[in-house]
Design a protein around this motif. Structure first.
Motif, mmCIF file in Angstrom:
data_model
loop_
_atom_site.group_PDB
_atom_site.id
_atom_site.type_symbol
_atom_site.label_atom_id
_atom_site.label_comp_id
_atom_site.label_asym_id
_atom_site.label_seq_id
_atom_site.Cartn_x
_atom_site.Cartn_y
_atom_site.Cartn_z
ATOM 1 N N ASN A 165 64.646 -0.140 35.089
ATOM 2 C CA ASN A 165 65.360 -1.386 35.383
ATOM 3 C C ASN A 165 64.757 -2.086 36.591
ATOM 4 O O ASN A 165 64.779 -3.314 36.689
ATOM 5 C CB ASN A 165 66.848 -1.105 35.642
ATOM 6 N N THR A 166 64.223 -1.281 37.512
ATOM 7 C CA THR A 166 63.644 -1.847 38.736
ATOM 8 C C THR A 166 62.162 -1.531 38.889
ATOM 9 O O THR A 166 61.516 -2.002 39.821
ATOM 10 C CB THR A 166 64.384 -1.307 39.968
ATOM 11 N N ASN A 167 61.622 -0.715 37.935
ATOM 12 C CA ASN A 167 60.226 -0.267 38.017
ATOM 13 C C ASN A 167 59.920 0.390 39.363
ATOM 14 O O ASN A 167 58.861 0.182 39.954
ATOM 15 C CB ASN A 167 59.250 -1.423 37.782
ATOM 16 N N SER A 168 60.855 1.212 39.817
ATOM 17 C CA SER A 168 60.680 1.868 41.111
ATOM 18 C C SER A 168 61.013 3.350 40.994
ATOM 19 O O SER A 168 61.751 3.779 40.089
ATOM 20 C CB SER A 168 61.575 1.224 42.173
ATOM 21 N N LEU A 169 60.454 4.134 41.908
ATOM 22 C CA LEU A 169 60.699 5.568 41.926
ATOM 23 C C LEU A 169 62.155 5.842 42.271
ATOM 24 O O LEU A 169 62.657 5.410 43.303
ATOM 25 C CB LEU A 169 59.778 6.230 42.953
ATOM 26 N N SER A 170 62.825 6.560 41.401
ATOM 27 C CA SER A 170 64.210 6.935 41.650
ATOM 28 C C SER A 170 64.282 8.217 42.475
ATOM 29 O O SER A 170 65.009 8.288 43.478
ATOM 30 C CB SER A 170 64.958 7.123 40.328
ATOM 31 N N LYS A 177 53.879 6.636 46.000
ATOM 32 C CA LYS A 177 53.343 7.208 47.237
ATOM 33 C C LYS A 177 54.275 8.231 47.858
ATOM 34 O O LYS A 177 53.833 9.186 48.499
ATOM 35 C CB LYS A 177 53.048 6.081 48.231
ATOM 36 N N ASP A 178 55.580 8.050 47.647
ATOM 37 C CA ASP A 178 56.537 8.998 48.222
ATOM 38 C C ASP A 178 56.461 10.371 47.550
ATOM 39 O O ASP A 178 57.032 11.343 48.049
ATOM 40 C CB ASP A 178 57.963 8.455 48.108
ATOM 41 N N ALA A 179 55.754 10.448 46.419
ATOM 42 C CA ALA A 179 55.611 11.735 45.743
ATOM 43 C C ALA A 179 54.644 12.651 46.476
ATOM 44 O O ALA A 179 54.666 13.874 46.281
ATOM 45 C CB ALA A 179 55.134 11.525 44.307
ATOM 46 N N GLY A 180 53.784 12.077 47.306
ATOM 47 C CA GLY A 180 52.827 12.873 48.059
ATOM 48 C C GLY A 180 51.396 12.530 47.716
ATOM 49 O O GLY A 180 51.125 11.761 46.783
ATOM 50 N N LEU A 188 53.635 15.389 37.601
ATOM 51 C CA LEU A 188 52.770 15.321 38.782
ATOM 52 C C LEU A 188 51.994 16.617 38.898
ATOM 53 O O LEU A 188 52.586 17.692 39.073
ATOM 54 C CB LEU A 188 53.614 15.081 40.044
ATOM 55 N N ASN A 189 50.694 16.534 38.772
ATOM 56 C CA ASN A 189 49.848 17.726 38.776
ATOM 57 C C ASN A 189 49.134 17.879 40.113
ATOM 58 O O ASN A 189 48.373 17.001 40.524
ATOM 59 C CB ASN A 189 48.819 17.632 37.641
ATOM 60 N N ASP A 190 49.384 19.003 40.790
ATOM 61 C CA ASP A 190 48.696 19.289 42.051
ATOM 62 C C ASP A 190 47.801 20.519 41.922
ATOM 63 O O ASP A 190 47.392 21.108 42.917
ATOM 64 C CB ASP A 190 49.690 19.473 43.193
ATOM 65 N N PHE A 191 47.509 20.903 40.658
ATOM 66 C CA PHE A 191 46.670 22.069 40.376
ATOM 67 C C PHE A 191 47.146 23.308 41.133
ATOM 68 O O PHE A 191 46.370 24.073 41.676
ATOM 69 C CB PHE A 191 45.201 21.774 40.672
ATOM 70 N N GLY A 192 48.462 23.493 41.120
ATOM 71 C CA GLY A 192 49.060 24.709 41.660
ATOM 72 C C GLY A 192 49.211 24.752 43.158
ATOM 73 O O GLY A 192 49.690 25.759 43.708
ATOM 74 N N GLY A 193 48.829 23.697 43.839
ATOM 75 C CA GLY A 193 48.827 23.705 45.303
ATOM 76 C C GLY A 193 50.179 23.989 45.921
ATOM 77 O O GLY A 193 50.283 24.713 46.921
#
Length: 394
Positions: free
Chosen positions: A208-213, A169-172, A191-196
Motif C-alpha cells: 500500500n505504501t511500497n515501504s518496508l514494514s 537499507k534498514d535490513a542491513g 534476505l540471503n547473507d550466506f549464513g553470516g
C-alpha cells in the motif's frame, strides 16, 4: 558455411528471375482476380530457455513452442539473449532475468512466425544480476537485483519502465535480495547473507505504501539462498507461505519455515527439519497441493556449486509439507543433476503434470512427473545445452 550460403543466394536469384520472366510472359492473363493465400500465424503457447557455452562464457537462447510434444529440442530457431538467463512471463510476453553486469531484464514478444523479438529492456548499472521477478499484473511488477548494488525495484511490465524503488537499507548491509512472493497486500522478500548471521531473514513490504514494514527472523535454520532458476518460496491453496533455507555456511540444518495465511510472522509451531528427515543439505522448494512438494538434496556439499564439473551432486526429492515427512527419491533411475550451479526448477503445466530440469554430464533434458501416480519419464531432450526456464502463455 560459405559454400552453402552462396548456393542459397544463387537459388534465390534464379528463382526470382524465373518468377519475373513468367510474370512478364503472362502479364496479359494476370487479371484473374485471384486472392493470394493468407499468411500463416504461429500460435505460441510456451517459451523455453536453453543455456549453451563453457566456463565463464555462457549465453541463453530463447524460443517459443506451440506445444510440449517434441521429444527433442535445439537452438536452431532461437533468439540469443547474451547472458545466462532464466525466464518469467505475464501470460503474454517473455521476460529474461540475466546474470552478468550490468544487471539486465529483457522483454520479448513473439512475431507471426513464432520468433522471439526483443521489445524493451531494463538495465541496472552497478548491479551484477537480477535475482527474481514477481509480476502482479500488466502494470505492476517487482524485481530484486544483487551483486554490487542490491535493490528492489517496481516496474511496469507493459512499458518496461522503473516506477519505484523499495528501500530495504534498514535490513542491513551485505545482503542479497533473492526470492519473492506476493500475498494479500504484502511482498515477502528473502534476505540471503550466506549464513553470516546464522538466522533466516525476510523483509515484509507493505505494498500500500511500497515501504518496508518489518524484518522477521527465525534462528532454527539459516541461509535463504536461491539461484536465478530456482525457487525457495511457495504458497499453498490456503495462503500459507513455506520458505526453504539451505543452512549453508552455518551450523544450522536445512529446513522449511512457514508464514500462516493472514500472518506476517514466522509460525513458531512449525518447522520442517530437512536435514533430520533426509540426512542431507537441501536446496529449493516446489509445492503441488495436498502437502506434496519437492526439493533437491545434495549428495556432496563439497561440490554444491559444481566445482567438479564431472560429478553432479543433486537429486530431486519428494517431501510432504503438511506432516513434515520425507517421501524419498523422486525416481531412482534419474541421473544426478547440477542444481545450484546450472539449473533447477519445477513447473506445473497441468493439474497432473509437473516438468523439471536435469542438467548433467550425460544429458540435458526436461522430465515429466505425474502427481497422482508418481510416474517419472523423460519429456524432452535438449541437444544444445541445459534448460533454464519454461513458461506458459495465454
Amino acid at each position: 558455411m560459405k559454400t552453402n550460403t552462396l548456393k542459397k543466394a544463387a537459388h534465390i536469384l534464379f528463382t526470382g528471375f524465373i518468377f519475373t520472366t513468367i510474370s512478364i510472359l503472362s502479364g496479359c492473363k494476370s487479371d484473374d482476380n485471384s486472392i493470394p493465400p493468407e499468411e500463416t500465424t504461429v500460435k505460441i503457447n510456451h517459451g523455453l530457455a536453453i543455456v549453451s557455452g563453457a566456463g565463464d562464457v555462457k549465453t541463453t537462447f530463447i524460443q517459443g513452442l506451440t506445444n510440449l510434444n517434441n521429444s527433442s529440442i535445439d537452438n536452431s530457431s532461437s533468439t540469443e539473449v547474451g547472458q545466462f538467463s532464466s525466464i518469467y512471463s505475464d501470460g503474454k510476453s517473455m521476460f529474461t532475468a540475466g546474470f552478468g553486469a550490468p544487471a539486465t531484464m529483457k522483454k520479448f514478444v513473439f512475431d507471426k512466425t513464432g520468433k522471439a523479438i526483443l521489445d524493451q529492456e531494463i538495465i541496472i548499472p552497478g548491479s551484477n544480476s537480477f535475482s527474481s521477478l514477481e509480476i502482479l499484473n500488466e502494470t505492476t511488477g517487482y524485481a530484486t537485483v544483487g551483486g554490487g548494488i542490491s535493490k528492489v525495484i517496481q516496474f511496469n511490465p507493459t512499458t518496461m519502465r522503473i516506477t519505484g524503488e523499495i528501500n530495504l537499507k534498514d535490513a542491513g548491509d551485505g545482503l542479497f535480495y533473492s526470492d519473492m512472493i506476493i500475498r494479500d497486500t504484502y511482498l515477502f522478500i528473502t534476505l540471503n547473507d550466506f549464513g553470516g548471521s546464522g538466522i533466516a531473514k525476510i523483509a515484509v513490504v507493505d505494498l500500500n505504501t511500497n515501504s518496508l514494514s518489518k524484518i522477521i527472523t527465525d534462528d532454527r535454520t539459516a541461509t535463504l539462498f536461491n539461484t536465478l532458476t530456482s525457487e525457495i518460496m511457495t504458497a499453498d491453496a490456503q495462503g500459507d507461505i513455506y520458505i526453504q533455507a539451505s543452512g549453508l555456511f552455518s551450523d544450522k540444518p536445512s529446513g522449511v519455515l512457514r508464514i500462516k495465511a493472514g500472518e506476517t510472522e514466522f509460525d513458531k509451531d512449525y518447522f520442517f527439519d530437512l536435514k533430520a528427515a533426509t540426512g542431507k543439505t537441501c536446496f529449493g522448494l516446489y509445492h503441488f497441493g495436498n502437502g506434496v512438494a519437492c526439493t533437491t538434496i545434495s549428495e556432496n556439499d563439497d561440490n554444491f556449486f559444481g566445482t567438479d564439473g564431472a560429478n553432479p551432486a543433486f537429486r530431486y526429492r519428494k517431501i510432504n509439507l503438511s506432516n513434515t515427512t520425507d517421501l524419498g527419491d523422486l525416481e531412482a533411475s534419474l541421473p544426478n543433476t547440477f542444481a545450484a550451479s546450472r539449473t533447477s526448477f519445477m513447473k506445473q503445466v497441468s493439474e497432473e503434470e509437473v516438468l523439471f530440469a536435469i542438467a548433467g554430464t550425460e544429458e540435458d533434458a526436461l522430465y515429466s512427473f505425474e502427481i497422482s501416480s508418481g510416474t517419472v519419464s523423460r519429456k524432452m531432450k535438449s541437444n544444445s545445452g541445459y534448460i533454464t526456464g519454461l513458461i506458459s502463455l495465454k
